[in-house]
Enzyme design. Structure first.
Site, PDB file in Angstrom:
ATOM      1  N   SER A  60      33.775  42.381  34.363  1.00  0.00           N
ATOM      2  CA  SER A  60      34.299  41.115  34.664  1.00  0.00           C
ATOM      3  C   SER A  60      33.398  40.005  35.172  1.00  0.00           C
ATOM      4  O   SER A  60      33.447  38.830  35.161  1.00  0.00           O
ATOM      5  CB  SER A  60      35.472  41.263  35.682  1.00  0.00           C
ATOM      6  N   LYS A  63      32.942  36.983  33.214  1.00  0.00           N
ATOM      7  CA  LYS A  63      33.841  35.811  33.419  1.00  0.00           C
ATOM      8  C   LYS A  63      33.140  34.453  34.074  1.00  0.00           C
ATOM      9  O   LYS A  63      33.505  33.527  34.372  1.00  0.00           O
ATOM     10  CB  LYS A  63      35.103  35.955  34.326  1.00  0.00           C
ATOM     11  N   SER A 123      40.450  37.213  38.397  1.00  0.00           N
ATOM     12  CA  SER A 123      39.860  37.921  37.375  1.00  0.00           C
ATOM     13  C   SER A 123      40.708  37.976  36.078  1.00  0.00           C
ATOM     14  O   SER A 123      40.586  39.208  35.586  1.00  0.00           O
ATOM     15  CB  SER A 123      39.301  39.255  37.802  1.00  0.00           C
ATOM     16  N   LYS A 226      31.702  37.190  42.357  1.00  0.00           N
ATOM     17  CA  LYS A 226      32.694  37.548  41.368  1.00  0.00           C
ATOM     18  C   LYS A 226      32.494  39.202  41.180  1.00  0.00           C
ATOM     19  O   LYS A 226      31.289  39.682  41.169  1.00  0.00           O
ATOM     20  CB  LYS A 226      32.270  37.101  40.104  1.00  0.00           C
TER      21      LYS A 226
END
Length: 394
Positions: A60, A63, A123, A226
């Site tokens: 992720s 992202k 997320s 993140k």
């Protein structure tokens, strides 16, 4: 510009003491991760790295680029924070079993702002697809934008295949590329970066918390980052924190657990703040040196930098910083504003800490026929009898 006939180096000491201090610094922390890097935000210098250029699955962390592309689309006006997005079947949360999601469903009419919070805080894989389709019509079209932006930002070892980061053939990035991306998010799309500090978000009556546990760490001023996890990638975390005027970016990829990625990130950030410092060496709007111009309508030109210059080095070394100024000589008109006509290098002892091109801060047109003829004669005589320094110093 004319090809320079010679170059002059001027060494300028920035400190009163010539004594070199040998500083003792502990080794960087040993981390249980597939790859990691600690980068200073202002200078872009890598303080610590381990397998920082290894090709790894991003999970992720992908992202981060999804959010960056949307932020640039908002900047250009092609969409807005208040734009409404119709959720398609492709973005339906049930399409992503056993993975993070915002819990949107077909027919929902959701603002870009809410989808961005779902993407960044929760997320959400579903919100990633919804945003991708909103921006580019299809997810594949959006992925093309992601890869184009990666190339533009200098992420030379990154390839995206989807907007959310689930494992697949060909997807890869590196810790260094992720640090570069986070640096650009902070600098280029600050309104997007603000969302990374938000700790919780509610959608469909479901309250979800930001997975970056460092946001709750009182020992560090972490204001964004993140997380990422897949079975292929392991547990990863990109974080940024400030201390005084210094900002650091840490990237830890492929750790064995969620707790390990937090501890590893904490160790990197603490190490950087404890033993390193970042100083501004020059300002973009200042004149570094004024140089002599030959055969021009003006006899002098200010030289400086296109951007502020920063350097990162061991704490306590600021007393030993020196700089070398190189100016192409002779400088012969015409000269255009922005032309590179030299450089400045800063050092601590024999170690180079920063180098920046010197550019013309204004333009100088050619002088009259008489001026050009006279300077041609003077230059010829000076080349025989004088030091090169006289060819550029005002």
């Amino acid at each position: 510009m004319k090809k320079p006939m010679s170059a002059l180096f001027a060494s300028i000491a920035l400190c009163s003491s010539a004594t070199a201090f040998a500083l003792v610094t502990p080794n960087p922390p040993a981390l249980n991760a597939k790859g990691y890097v600690l980068m200073d935000y202002q200078s872009g210098s890598v303080i610590v790295g381990g397998n920082q250029d290894a090709a790894l699955a991003p999970a992720s962390l992908t992202k981060l680029m999804t959010a960056y592309v949307v932020g640039k689309e908002i900047e250009t006006g092609r969409t807005t924070w208040d734009s409404k997005v119709d959720v398609s079947e492709n973005a339906w949360s049930v399409k992503f079993p056993d993975s993070s999601k915002m819990f949107i469903k077909p027919g929902d009419n959701v603002t870009v702002a809410d989808l961005m919070r779902g993407l960044i805080i929760q997320s959400g894989n579903d919100s990633a697809v919804a945003l991708a389709e909103h921006v580019a019509g299809t997810e594949s079209g959006f992925v093309a934008l992601m890869n184009q932006w990666a190339a533009n930002l200098g992420m030379t070892s990154t390839q995206f295949i989807n907007s959310h980061g689930l494992d697949g053939q060909g997807i890869h990035t590196t810790p260094n590329d992720m640090a570069i991306l986070m640096r650009h998010i902070i600098e280029d799309v600050p309104d997007v970066y603000k969302l990374y500090s938000e700790k919780r978000f509610v959608w469909a009556d479901i309250k979800q918390y930001n997975r970056n546990r460092l946001l709750w760490d009182n020992s560090l001023n972490v204001d964004g980052g993140k997380t990422g996890y897949t079975s292929e990638a392991g547990y990863s975390l990109v974080s940024s924190a400030t201390q005084g005027q210094m900002r650091l970016i840490s990237v830890v990829m492929g750790t064995p657990s969620a707790q390990t990625r937090v501890e590893a990130s904490r160790q990197l950030l603490n190490y950087g703040f404890r033993f390193y410092e970042t100083d501004q060496l020059a300002e973009s709007d200042a004149t570094e040196v004024t140089a002599k111009v030959w055969k021009g309508a003006s006899s002098a030109i200010p030289l400086g930098f296109e951007q502020d210059v920063y350097a990162t080095y061991l704490r306590g070394n600021s007393r030993g910083v020196s700089k070398e100024v190189e100016v192409f000589a002779p400088l012969v008109a015409p000269i255009n504003q922005g032309d590179i006509i030299g450089s400045v290098t800063w050092k601590v002892g024999n170690d180079e800490i920063a180098t920046e091109p010197l550019v013309a801060k204004s333009s100088v047109e050619q002088g009259s026929i008489f001026k050009r003829a006279w300077d041609t004669v003077v230059l010829w005589f000076k080349s025989l009898f004088t030091d090169a320094k006289d060819l550029w110093e005002q």
